[in-house]
Design a protein around this motif. Structure first.
Motif, mmCIF file in Angstrom:
data_model
loop_
_atom_site.group_PDB
_atom_site.id
_atom_site.type_symbol
_atom_site.label_atom_id
_atom_site.label_comp_id
_atom_site.label_asym_id
_atom_site.label_seq_id
_atom_site.Cartn_x
_atom_site.Cartn_y
_atom_site.Cartn_z
ATOM 1 N N MET A 125 -20.818 1.446 -23.853
ATOM 2 C CA MET A 125 -20.530 -0.030 -23.346
ATOM 3 C C MET A 125 -18.848 -0.216 -23.850
ATOM 4 O O MET A 125 -18.073 -0.494 -22.926
ATOM 5 N N ALA A 126 -18.582 0.180 -25.212
ATOM 6 C CA ALA A 126 -17.524 0.094 -25.668
ATOM 7 C C ALA A 126 -16.491 0.691 -24.982
ATOM 8 O O ALA A 126 -15.410 0.229 -24.746
ATOM 9 N N ILE A 127 -16.671 1.929 -24.733
ATOM 10 C CA ILE A 127 -15.704 2.868 -23.869
ATOM 11 C C ILE A 127 -15.220 2.305 -22.416
ATOM 12 O O ILE A 127 -14.180 2.074 -22.246
ATOM 13 N N GLY A 128 -16.365 1.692 -21.995
ATOM 14 C CA GLY A 128 -16.094 1.381 -20.316
ATOM 15 C C GLY A 128 -15.373 -0.040 -20.501
ATOM 16 O O GLY A 128 -14.420 -0.190 -19.828
ATOM 17 N N LYS A 129 -15.661 -0.559 -21.399
ATOM 18 C CA LYS A 129 -15.012 -2.118 -21.458
ATOM 19 C C LYS A 129 -13.664 -1.908 -22.070
ATOM 20 O O LYS A 129 -12.871 -2.748 -21.476
ATOM 21 N N PHE A 130 -13.425 -1.115 -22.972
ATOM 22 C CA PHE A 130 -11.877 -0.918 -23.457
ATOM 23 C C PHE A 130 -11.035 -0.396 -22.094
ATOM 24 O O PHE A 130 -9.935 -0.840 -22.024
ATOM 25 N N ALA A 131 -11.582 0.669 -21.483
ATOM 26 C CA ALA A 131 -10.967 1.115 -20.289
ATOM 27 C C ALA A 131 -10.513 0.024 -19.184
ATOM 28 O O ALA A 131 -9.569 -0.022 -18.797
ATOM 29 N N ARG A 132 -11.497 -0.903 -19.139
ATOM 30 C CA ARG A 132 -11.151 -1.951 -18.208
ATOM 31 C C ARG A 132 -10.115 -3.004 -18.775
ATOM 32 O O ARG A 132 -9.251 -3.071 -18.021
ATOM 33 N N TYR A 133 -10.180 -3.404 -19.955
ATOM 34 C CA TYR A 133 -9.383 -4.226 -20.549
ATOM 35 C C TYR A 133 -7.796 -3.682 -20.756
ATOM 36 O O TYR A 133 -6.951 -4.047 -20.576
ATOM 37 N N LEU A 134 -7.848 -2.334 -20.875
ATOM 38 C CA LEU A 134 -6.545 -1.419 -20.987
ATOM 39 C C LEU A 134 -6.047 -1.428 -19.896
ATOM 40 O O LEU A 134 -4.605 -1.752 -19.552
ATOM 41 N N PHE A 135 -6.826 -1.491 -18.597
ATOM 42 C CA PHE A 135 -6.111 -1.276 -17.335
ATOM 43 C C PHE A 135 -5.630 -2.787 -16.831
ATOM 44 O O PHE A 135 -4.529 -2.884 -16.294
ATOM 45 N N ILE A 136 -6.346 -3.612 -17.215
ATOM 46 C CA ILE A 136 -6.131 -5.356 -17.037
ATOM 47 C C ILE A 136 -4.694 -5.536 -17.523
ATOM 48 O O ILE A 136 -4.182 -5.955 -17.034
ATOM 49 N N ALA A 137 -4.664 -5.254 -18.950
ATOM 50 C CA ALA A 137 -3.291 -5.552 -19.858
ATOM 51 C C ALA A 137 -2.355 -4.851 -19.255
ATOM 52 O O ALA A 137 -1.186 -5.239 -19.286
ATOM 53 N N TRP A 138 -2.327 -3.643 -18.860
ATOM 54 C CA TRP A 138 -1.417 -2.725 -18.189
ATOM 55 C C TRP A 138 -0.922 -3.469 -17.074
ATOM 56 O O TRP A 138 0.250 -3.526 -16.779
ATOM 57 N N ALA A 139 -1.642 -3.619 -16.333
ATOM 58 C CA ALA A 139 -1.379 -4.500 -14.917
ATOM 59 C C ALA A 139 -0.649 -5.768 -15.105
ATOM 60 O O ALA A 139 0.226 -6.160 -14.412
#
Length: 141
Positions: A125-139
């Motif tokens: 869960m943590a890996i998937g959610k971190f990857a999503r927020y990292l992408f959103i923050a980067w964008a």
């Protein structure tokens, strides 16, 4: 809004967004990053933590549910059957997709209902959610 208040708002929004309650935390993350451009990593971390804890809440709800088959004649029952089938077939790694709208919450509930290992479930869960927020923050930057 002060930085600490913004991060608390982000934590609450990301926690609630990962439960069975409706809501999205992406806009809050975007707003925090626009207001406080120096909070990239703290914001990604807080959002990931809140969303993971919210997912664990859904997992816990699943653990509390009695072992009864979902009703396939209802829309909710069909989603539960689909999420349960995915969780049974792929195990804890399916929770990499716990961030996906609509299906992510039932996946977490199904993982709890199926009694998947909580530590592995939390990790995926943590890996998937971190990857999503990292992408959103980067964008957003």
């Amino acid at each position: 809004m002060q930085e600490a208040g913004s991060l608390w708002a982000l934590f609450i929004a990301s926690f609630l967004a990962a439960t069975l309650l409706p809501g999205g935390s992406e806009a809050v993350l975007f707003g925090v990053l626009k207001l406080h451009d120096g909070l990239f990593w703290p914001a990604v971390g807080i959002a990931s933590l809140g969303n993971t804890l919210g997912g664990l809440t859904s997992y816990g709800i699943g653990r509390l549910l009695p072992r009864a088959d979902p009703d396939p004649s209802t829309r909710s029952g069909r989603w539960q059957l689909k999420a349960t089938a995915w969780a049974q077939r792929y195990g804890s790694p399916v929770l990499l997709g716990s961030w996906i709208p609509i299906i992510g919450d039932p996946l977490c509930v199904a993982a709890g209902w199926l009694r998947l290992n909580w530590l592995l479930a939390t990790s995926f869960m943590a890996i998937g959610k971190f990857a999503r927020y990292l992408f959103i923050a980067w964008a957003a930057t």
